[in-house]
Write a protein that holds these residues in place. Sequence first.
Motif: not given
Length: 408
Positions: A342-367
């Motif tokens: 996953i490539i993310a925009d790290f210009s703000s903490p909110d955007k980082i957190a959003e990516k992390i939470v989204a990945c944690l929410d869908y572990p099977s999709f990320m297999t």
Amino acid sequence: MNIVFIHPGFPGQFRFLAEMFGKDKRNKTIFITSVNKNKDRQIPGVRKIIFSEKMPGRKTGAPSPPTSPGLSVANILAGLKKQNYIPNLIIGTSGSGTCLYVKDVFPDTPFLCFFEWFHNQDNLPDNLNSTAEPDLKVRMKLRNRNLPVLADLYACDHGICPSGWQKSQFPKEFHSKLSVVHNGIDIGLFQPGKDQKFKTGNLDLSGVGQLVTYTANVLAPYKGFQQFMESLPAVLEQKPDVHVVIVGADHVVIKDKSGNKASYKSLILEKVKLDPDRVHFMDELIHEEYKRLLQASAVHICLDSPLVVSKFLLCAMSCECLVIAPDIAPVKEVITDGANGIIADFSSPDKIAEKIVACLDYPSFMTAVRQKARQTIAETYAIEKNLPLQLDIIKKLIHQGKPLKQFG
């Protein structure tokens, strides 16, 4: 054959090559290095010679000239020459000045140099937020850093860069001398572990829900440490079963607002309040522990510098980690967003957190993304793929005894 390796941090990126040459008893393999944390480590069949970075006769505490490592190594090489030891090949690493006089001592010996980075002043973000052009003092400082690299570029018979991005930063006049061959990842060591839990002698996280991991050699501004830390409060609030493990040495010291010196980590922790029972810091881990951490990771954050792709990121991908990395050129040479990471925009903490939470929410999709990450390393960055490419260059250098045309 007589082979000489030169690297200040034994064994550096020459581990696999040195092990291979050391196994053959017909070879006389020498490794010239400085005193470091691996001073007691040995490689069977390889004679280690320690050089001093201090000039003999200089007063204690007096700064050594930048040519000191090169002079110390030259003295060792000259001593070997007096003993009638003539290398068939010298392999060194550029940047520290250790190889400055290699060709003066052994002008007829092929010299293969590994190049990590050239400070391109037209493309130099100092950290993940920097868009400003470097000021005059910075540009002058970087030019000084390039001096030993330029000397090695001129003197070597051929050079190797780990990635195309790194090679692109070097002056085009030298591109014909540089091949792109990665140092190699040990995919046998760094491999997936099914249902792995993380536990060390001092920390037991085997019972936690999900694990978010972050690794760097040092906790520093250019490693994105502040951005990651500022994203954690939102992650921990939204995911109450998540724990975080942060691996990195706390060596960076900067001045606070009062002018007092403090560690970078401590200054960040003054600004960002986190639950110490859920956020765990570790200075370093041995290979086996580090592998288990990666195997247990639900999401791995890799915010290395915008200069090179680190071994940390590649080892994580080899363990089938779900890697979140910044949208920068060196990363995009390895990761295709949504395919193998996953490539993310790290210009703000909110955007980082959003990516992390989204990945944690869908572990099977990320297999599938995790599996593709491992495949990428196995196909392109595994030592089994890259060591033969290095050896091909070495054989041609030794047999031709003259500069190579570009390979790879």
